[in-house]
Design an enzyme around this catalytic site. Sequence first.
Site, short mmCIF file in Angstrom:
data_model
loop_
_atom_site.label_atom_id
_atom_site.label_comp_id
_atom_site.label_asym_id
_atom_site.label_seq_id
_atom_site.Cartn_x
_atom_site.Cartn_y
_atom_site.Cartn_z
N LYS A 44 -8.31 7.74 -8.63
CA LYS A 44 -9.13 7.32 -9.67
C LYS A 44 -9.13 5.76 -9.65
CE LYS A 44 -6.98 11.03 -12.27
NZ LYS A 44 -6.00 11.21 -13.35
N GLY A 45 -8.08 5.28 -9.02
CA GLY A 45 -7.96 3.65 -9.21
C GLY A 45 -9.06 2.71 -9.00
N ASP A 104 -1.14 -1.07 -0.43
CA ASP A 104 0.50 -1.59 -0.51
C ASP A 104 1.18 -1.40 0.91
OD1 ASP A 104 3.06 -2.25 -0.95
OD2 ASP A 104 3.29 -0.46 -2.48
N PHE A 153 4.45 -4.61 -8.60
CA PHE A 153 3.66 -3.47 -8.98
C PHE A 153 2.88 -4.10 -10.29
CE2 PHE A 153 2.60 0.41 -10.87
CZ PHE A 153 2.72 1.17 -9.94
N ASP A 160 -3.08 2.03 -12.63
CA ASP A 160 -2.08 2.74 -13.54
C ASP A 160 -0.69 2.72 -13.19
OD1 ASP A 160 -2.40 4.57 -11.33
OD2 ASP A 160 -1.31 6.00 -12.51
P1 IMP Z 1 0.07 2.55 -0.03
O1 IMP Z 1 -0.29 3.76 0.87
O2 IMP Z 1 1.48 2.30 -0.20
O3 IMP Z 1 -0.79 1.44 0.75
O4 IMP Z 1 -0.29 2.96 -1.59
C1 IMP Z 1 -1.80 3.06 -2.15
C2 IMP Z 1 -1.67 3.54 -3.38
O5 IMP Z 1 -0.49 3.56 -4.29
C3 IMP Z 1 -2.89 2.98 -4.19
O6 IMP Z 1 -4.18 3.58 -3.85
C4 IMP Z 1 -2.29 2.99 -5.69
O7 IMP Z 1 -2.40 4.54 -6.00
C5 IMP Z 1 -0.83 2.98 -5.59
N1 IMP Z 1 -0.25 1.70 -5.68
C6 IMP Z 1 0.23 0.96 -5.02
N2 IMP Z 1 0.76 -0.33 -5.65
C7 IMP Z 1 0.32 -0.29 -6.55
C8 IMP Z 1 0.70 -1.04 -7.95
O8 IMP Z 1 1.01 -2.34 -7.71
N3 IMP Z 1 0.14 -0.69 -8.97
C9 IMP Z 1 -0.68 0.70 -9.06
N4 IMP Z 1 -0.77 1.40 -8.17
C10 IMP Z 1 -0.25 0.98 -7.13
MG MG Z 2 -2.05 5.42 -8.65
#
Ligand code: IMP
Ligand code: MG
Length: 182
Positions: A44-45, A104, A153, A160
């Site tokens: 949803k982000g 991330d 974060f 969220d």
């Molecule tokens: P990744 O697979 O580690 O790149 O993570 C991606 C997903 O993790 C994003 O689409 C977010 O839903 C969540 N996420 C990563 N970092 C944050 C943050 O700082 N705040 C909120 N959600 C995050």
């Molecule tokens: Mg999330």
Amino acid sequence: MSQEPRPGEVLIGAERLQQRVGELAETISDDYKGREVLVVGVLKGAVVFIADLIRRMTVPCEMDFMAVASYGSATHSSGVVRILKDLDTPLEGRDVLLVEDIVDSGLTLSYLVKNLRSRGPASLEVCALLVKPGHRRAGVDIRYAGFELPDVFVVGYGLDIGERYRNLPEIAALEPAPVRQP
Ligand code: IMP
Ligand code: MG
């Protein structure tokens, strides 16, 4: 006793966000001139970002959404992604712009890019509002990036923690910072 984390320092204010979203929309509109973009959002982000972005784009666009769950904790993804809701639109021959709220580790994005590419789009590019340093390890090319963030974060503007704070108009650091698993 542990204290519940809350939004603290504002890292990107609402005005700066809007300004940068406008710049991204302009660049995207230039690049896609004469074509129609299929904006694919990840629920949803990315919803808040996409809503602002497409209203500043001047090329015709359609949008579609997917929902994914990545196994892991609330603050740390594992890269094992499960599709909860798939797209309604076939991607074959389409100019697809995948829009993410935040990258991330890049593991979620890397999975999504491979998945969408296998559906035969004419082109596939990635737009992410926020990019953390860790993504480089996953090696995904992010064509349009809004802001580089340190490894903190954040919440707000769609992002969220436990489904809260998506409605904040700015990006704020969560304080105290959640504990990271190794
Ligand atoms: P990744 O697979 O580690 O790149 O993570 C991606 C997903 O993790 C994003 O689409 C977010 O839903 C969540 N996420 C990563 N970092 C944050 C943050 O700082 N705040 C909120 N959600 C995050
Ligand atoms: Mg999330």
